[in-house]
Design a protein around this motif. Structure first.
Motif, PDB file in Angstrom:
ATOM      1  N   ASP A  40      51.149  41.014  39.479  1.00  0.00           N
ATOM      2  CA  ASP A  40      50.934  39.882  38.579  1.00  0.00           C
ATOM      3  C   ASP A  40      49.638  39.142  38.871  1.00  0.00           C
ATOM      4  OD1 ASP A  40      53.247  40.102  37.013  1.00  0.00           O
ATOM      5  OD2 ASP A  40      54.457  39.103  38.530  1.00  0.00           O
ATOM      6  N   VAL A  41      49.121  39.272  40.066  1.00  0.00           N
ATOM      7  CA  VAL A  41      47.919  38.566  40.503  1.00  0.00           C
ATOM      8  C   VAL A  41      46.684  39.393  40.160  1.00  0.00           C
ATOM      9  CG1 VAL A  41      46.618  38.004  42.609  1.00  0.00           C
ATOM     10  CG2 VAL A  41      48.956  37.144  42.307  1.00  0.00           C
ATOM     11  N   SER A  42      45.640  38.714  39.720  1.00  0.00           N
ATOM     12  CA  SER A  42      44.341  39.366  39.542  1.00  0.00           C
ATOM     13  C   SER A  42      43.348  38.790  40.543  1.00  0.00           C
ATOM     14  CB  SER A  42      43.811  39.146  38.117  1.00  0.00           C
ATOM     15  OG  SER A  42      44.621  39.803  37.171  1.00  0.00           O
ATOM     16  N   PRO A  43      42.439  39.605  41.064  1.00  0.00           N
ATOM     17  CA  PRO A  43      41.430  39.085  41.988  1.00  0.00           C
ATOM     18  C   PRO A  43      40.558  38.024  41.307  1.00  0.00           C
ATOM     19  CG  PRO A  43      41.507  41.486  42.066  1.00  0.00           C
ATOM     20  CD  PRO A  43      42.329  41.068  40.890  1.00  0.00           C
ATOM     21  N   THR A  44      40.084  37.088  42.080  1.00  0.00           N
ATOM     22  CA  THR A  44      39.241  36.019  41.542  1.00  0.00           C
ATOM     23  C   THR A  44      38.044  36.591  40.790  1.00  0.00           C
ATOM     24  OG1 THR A  44      39.879  34.517  43.327  1.00  0.00           O
ATOM     25  CG2 THR A  44      37.834  34.028  42.156  1.00  0.00           C
ATOM     26  N   LYS A  45      37.397  37.578  41.378  1.00  0.00           N
ATOM     27  CA  LYS A  45      36.193  38.111  40.727  1.00  0.00           C
ATOM     28  C   LYS A  45      36.540  38.780  39.399  1.00  0.00           C
ATOM     29  CE  LYS A  45      35.749  42.740  42.754  1.00  0.00           C
ATOM     30  NZ  LYS A  45      34.845  43.653  43.493  1.00  0.00           N
ATOM     31  N   TRP A  46      37.755  39.310  39.263  1.00  0.00           N
ATOM     32  CA  TRP A  46      38.165  39.897  37.983  1.00  0.00           C
ATOM     33  C   TRP A  46      38.290  38.809  36.923  1.00  0.00           C
ATOM     34  CZ3 TRP A  46      41.750  39.569  34.198  1.00  0.00           C
ATOM     35  CH2 TRP A  46      41.808  40.636  33.286  1.00  0.00           C
ATOM     36  N   HIS A  47      38.871  37.655  37.288  1.00  0.00           N
ATOM     37  CA  HIS A  47      38.945  36.539  36.335  1.00  0.00           C
ATOM     38  C   HIS A  47      37.540  36.141  35.866  1.00  0.00           C
ATOM     39  CE1 HIS A  47      43.212  35.699  36.575  1.00  0.00           C
ATOM     40  NE2 HIS A  47      43.167  35.635  37.893  1.00  0.00           N
ATOM     41  N   LEU A  48      36.611  36.051  36.794  1.00  0.00           N
ATOM     42  CA  LEU A  48      35.241  35.651  36.446  1.00  0.00           C
ATOM     43  C   LEU A  48      34.580  36.680  35.524  1.00  0.00           C
ATOM     44  CD1 LEU A  48      33.978  34.354  39.917  1.00  0.00           C
ATOM     45  CD2 LEU A  48      34.834  33.005  37.987  1.00  0.00           C
ATOM     46  N   PRO A  90      47.747  46.780  37.760  1.00  0.00           N
ATOM     47  CA  PRO A  90      48.100  46.735  39.191  1.00  0.00           C
ATOM     48  C   PRO A  90      47.014  47.255  40.118  1.00  0.00           C
ATOM     49  CG  PRO A  90      49.885  47.688  37.877  1.00  0.00           C
ATOM     50  CD  PRO A  90      48.670  47.644  37.004  1.00  0.00           C
ATOM     51  N   GLN A  91      45.961  47.869  39.567  1.00  0.00           N
ATOM     52  CA  GLN A  91      44.913  48.466  40.390  1.00  0.00           C
ATOM     53  C   GLN A  91      43.607  47.670  40.380  1.00  0.00           C
ATOM     54  OE1 GLN A  91      44.490  52.570  39.220  1.00  0.00           O
ATOM     55  NE2 GLN A  91      46.680  52.978  39.420  1.00  0.00           N
ATOM     56  N   ARG A  92      43.653  46.434  39.875  1.00  0.00           N
ATOM     57  CA  ARG A  92      42.430  45.629  39.854  1.00  0.00           C
ATOM     58  C   ARG A  92      41.925  45.321  41.255  1.00  0.00           C
ATOM     59  NH1 ARG A  92      44.621  41.548  35.052  1.00  0.00           N
ATOM     60  NH2 ARG A  92      44.433  43.079  33.363  1.00  0.00           N
ATOM     61  N   GLY A  93      42.817  45.250  42.205  1.00  0.00           N
ATOM     62  CA  GLY A  93      42.414  44.963  43.578  1.00  0.00           C
ATOM     63  C   GLY A  93      41.733  46.129  44.266  1.00  0.00           C
ATOM     64  N   LEU A  94      41.687  47.285  43.632  1.00  0.00           N
ATOM     65  CA  LEU A  94      41.020  48.451  44.211  1.00  0.00           C
ATOM     66  C   LEU A  94      39.549  48.521  43.837  1.00  0.00           C
ATOM     67  CD1 LEU A  94      43.784  51.156  43.551  1.00  0.00           C
ATOM     68  CD2 LEU A  94      43.451  49.720  45.577  1.00  0.00           C
ATOM     69  N   LEU A  95      39.095  47.582  43.015  1.00  0.00           N
ATOM     70  CA  LEU A  95      37.713  47.616  42.529  1.00  0.00           C
ATOM     71  C   LEU A  95      36.794  46.868  43.497  1.00  0.00           C
ATOM     72  CD1 LEU A  95      38.401  46.864  38.752  1.00  0.00           C
ATOM     73  CD2 LEU A  95      37.946  49.089  39.803  1.00  0.00           C
ATOM     74  N   SER A  96      36.310  47.573  44.504  1.00  0.00           N
ATOM     75  CA  SER A  96      35.328  46.944  45.401  1.00  0.00           C
ATOM     76  C   SER A  96      33.986  46.764  44.700  1.00  0.00           C
ATOM     77  CB  SER A  96      35.153  47.783  46.668  1.00  0.00           C
ATOM     78  OG  SER A  96      34.690  49.074  46.341  1.00  0.00           O
ATOM     79  N   ARG A  97      33.729  47.566  43.696  1.00  0.00           N
ATOM     80  CA  ARG A  97      32.531  47.439  42.868  1.00  0.00           C
ATOM     81  C   ARG A  97      32.950  47.253  41.414  1.00  0.00           C
ATOM     82  NH1 ARG A  97      28.361  49.831  45.978  1.00  0.00           N
ATOM     83  NH2 ARG A  97      29.029  49.595  48.146  1.00  0.00           N
ATOM     84  N   PRO A  98      32.266  46.462  40.638  1.00  0.00           N
ATOM     85  CA  PRO A  98      31.069  45.689  40.990  1.00  0.00           C
ATOM     86  C   PRO A  98      31.389  44.558  41.968  1.00  0.00           C
ATOM     87  CG  PRO A  98      31.821  45.109  38.796  1.00  0.00           C
ATOM     88  CD  PRO A  98      32.650  46.281  39.217  1.00  0.00           C
ATOM     89  N   THR A  99      30.377  44.143  42.685  1.00  0.00           N
ATOM     90  CA  THR A  99      30.532  43.122  43.701  1.00  0.00           C
ATOM     91  C   THR A  99      30.620  41.731  43.079  1.00  0.00           C
ATOM     92  OG1 THR A  99      28.160  42.784  43.939  1.00  0.00           O
ATOM     93  CG2 THR A  99      29.161  44.537  45.280  1.00  0.00           C
ATOM     94  N   VAL A 100      31.003  40.770  43.900  1.00  0.00           N
ATOM     95  CA  VAL A 100      31.036  39.374  43.451  1.00  0.00           C
ATOM     96  C   VAL A 100      29.660  38.948  42.967  1.00  0.00           C
ATOM     97  CG1 VAL A 100      31.364  36.981  44.213  1.00  0.00           C
ATOM     98  CG2 VAL A 100      32.984  38.757  44.936  1.00  0.00           C
ATOM     99  N   SER A 101      28.620  39.323  43.691  1.00  0.00           N
ATOM    100  CA  SER A 101      27.258  38.953  43.312  1.00  0.00           C
ATOM    101  C   SER A 101      26.881  39.554  41.966  1.00  0.00           C
ATOM    102  CB  SER A 101      26.277  39.414  44.399  1.00  0.00           C
ATOM    103  OG  SER A 101      24.947  39.149  44.017  1.00  0.00           O
ATOM    104  N   GLU A 102      27.247  40.799  41.745  1.00  0.00           N
ATOM    105  CA  GLU A 102      26.938  41.447  40.468  1.00  0.00           C
ATOM    106  C   GLU A 102      27.681  40.774  39.310  1.00  0.00           C
ATOM    107  OE1 GLU A 102      25.980  46.072  41.595  1.00  0.00           O
ATOM    108  OE2 GLU A 102      28.061  45.363  41.793  1.00  0.00           O
ATOM    109  N   ILE A 103      28.903  40.353  39.550  1.00  0.00           N
ATOM    110  CA  ILE A 103      29.673  39.671  38.502  1.00  0.00           C
ATOM    111  C   ILE A 103      29.077  38.301  38.195  1.00  0.00           C
ATOM    112  CG2 ILE A 103      31.914  38.563  38.065  1.00  0.00           C
ATOM    113  CD1 ILE A 103      33.168  41.061  39.398  1.00  0.00           C
ATOM    114  N   GLN A 104      28.582  37.617  39.215  1.00  0.00           N
ATOM    115  CA  GLN A 104      27.916  36.338  38.956  1.00  0.00           C
ATOM    116  C   GLN A 104      26.655  36.540  38.109  1.00  0.00           C
ATOM    117  OE1 GLN A 104      27.450  34.905  42.973  1.00  0.00           O
ATOM    118  NE2 GLN A 104      29.382  33.756  42.924  1.00  0.00           N
TER     119      GLN A 104
END
Length: 453
Positions: A40-48, A90-104
């Motif tokens: 049910d949880v999505s990573p913060t960077k996915w929300h962004l 359920p697999q959003r947490g497996l996405l190490s890429r793109p990075t937080v910096s790239e998403i910003q």
């Protein structure tokens, strides 16, 4: 068009909402922003990224438009089947890429183009989609906080979301009173086409009539202390208090308390009869003693329903909830009750002092001095007894945005009122939130109701 569609107004709102999302992520390390602690949880960077994808896909895309990165539409589409395929939730947490910096960087790219579009002249359809996108992002701002709460709760170190945790504000709750209503034939729902209606999601209307028998609602949400009394009286051991699916869930999940409550002795298989002072709760400011006068939160629908039955009461229908709250709002015309409610600040500057957790009713004046009804906005989403279903005459909008609400009108229950992490200008009387009955990672609580006839 309405003043809210003025490009200058929308530009300012766009910048404010987009900046707040970044401010909410700012206290987090990149490692925090990548974790998915349950499906049910999505990573913060996915929300962004997803909120940026929404603007790119529905506002910016056109015949000559080139997407920011090939394949990102697959990664950051959530559930819009008519747009294309999507990465499994359920697999959003497996996405190490793109990075937080790239998403910003992606967010900056989208922001520049949306603001350019508003400056040079967007179509009426684009203006409406920008407005929808802003309210969509506000929903994800709340999800970002509830999701990171769950992520941090899985860490044995019980870390705080904020670098400088805010101390709780102890206070006694108002005495519970019953607010009576004669019922009758009432109108509920929103007239979304009314000139002064303001924004509303399509599921909030049309306006229609409902018959209500005489009823009463509690003056405030139930407190942790009141819920502890339910637990001490065997609330989690008495199947007669529970719906069948609820009891099955209690047994399967071995629930003995609301989510994020922790007993002094974790090895105790039934800690419900322990000293109330021995309980603690995990919050966005880390582990803290349980506030007995705070509204109880992180309850599933099953727990709210069982507590209501134990209390010789019930949950209100959403029509009853809307009837009494709409009466408060009308009685206080000209006063925005959200201004003093415990809601999420609209700018990053207010985050340091924001509660980000439910507070006792006595910390804030009653929302209506005449009725005594308190905390109708903010604190906790209040479960209702109403299944999430279309109002009479509802029609989903055409196109992909028609997937926003209508297709979820099955096997979920309606909640009303907003929570302590709902953006302050986002909630309203007609807002219909909805979740499946077992879910409790959101700030969900209960306001009791009972029959008068």
């Amino acid at each position: 068009m309405a003043a809210r569609f003025d490009p200058e107004h929308l530009s300012a709102a766009f910048s404010r909402v987009r900046d707040l999302s970044l401010a909410l992520a700012e206290p987090l390390e990149p490692e925090d922003q990548c974790i998915q602690s349950m499906p049910d949880v999505s990573p913060t960077k996915w929300h962004l990224a997803h909120t940026s994808w929404f603007f790119e896909t529905f506002v910016l895309a056109g015949p000559d438009f080139a997407p920011y990165r090939s394949g990102w539409d697959f990664l950051f589409n959530s559930y819009y089947q008519t747009v294309g395929e999507m990465h499994a939730r359920p697999q959003r947490g497996l996405l190490s890429r793109p990075t937080v910096s790239e998403i910003q960087s992606y967010r900056r790219w989208v922001d520049e183009r949306v603001l350019e579009l508003l400056a040079r002249g967007a179509s009426d359809a684009q203006l409406r989609l920008v407005e929808l996108g802003l309210h969509h992002e506000q929903q994800h701002q709340e999800l970002l906080l509830t999701d990171i709460l769950h992520v941090l709760s899985a860490n044995p170190l019980a870390p705080s979301y904020r670098r400088e945790p805010r101390a709780p504000s102890p206070s006694e709750a108002q005495a519970l009173r019953w607010i009576e209503d004669p019922g009758g034939l009432v109108e509920v729902g929103r007239d979304l086409d009314a000139p002064a209606a303001g924004f509303g999601f399509d599921n909030e209307g049309p306006r229609h009539k409902r018959w209500l028998e005489p009823f009463a609602v509690a003056s405030r949400p139930a407190t942790c202390g009141e819920y502890l009394a339910f637990m001490a009286d065997g609330g989690y051991r008495r199947p007669q208090l529970w719906l069948a699916e609820g009891w099955d869930t209690v047994c399967a999940e071995r629930w003995t308390a609301p989510a994020y409550w922790r007993a002094a002795d974790p090895s105790d298989t039934d800690p419900s009869d322990t000293d109330p002072g021995s309980w603690s709760i995990f919050t966005l400011d880390g582990q803290r003693p349980l506030g007995l006068d705070e509204p109880v939160t992180h309850l599933s629908y099953y727990e709210a329903d069982a507590f209501a039955r134990w209390s010789e009461a019930r949950l209100p229908s959403e029509a009853e909830w809307e009837r009494v709250v709409d009466g408060v709002v009308r009685a206080r015309a000209g006063t925005d009750l959200r201004a003093t409610a415990n809601l999420l600040p609209l700018t990053g500057e207010g985050l340091a002092s924001a509660a980000l957790h439910p507070e006792a009713a006595s910390l804030r004046e009653a929302d209506d001095e005449t009725s005594g009804l308190a905390q109708v906005f903010g604190e906790v989403w209040e479960w209702t007894a109403s299944p999430y279903a279309p109002f009479p005459g509802y029609r989903a909008p055409p196109g992909a945005v028609g997937e926003y609400n209508g297709k979820f009108m099955c096997n979920q229950m309606v909640l009303r009122g907003g929570s302590c992490v709902t953006p302050a200008d986002h909630v309203r009387v007609g807002y219909r939130n909805f979740f499946h009955a077992p879910k409790r990672w959101q700030f969900t609580g209960v306001r009791l109701a009972r029959d008068l006839s």
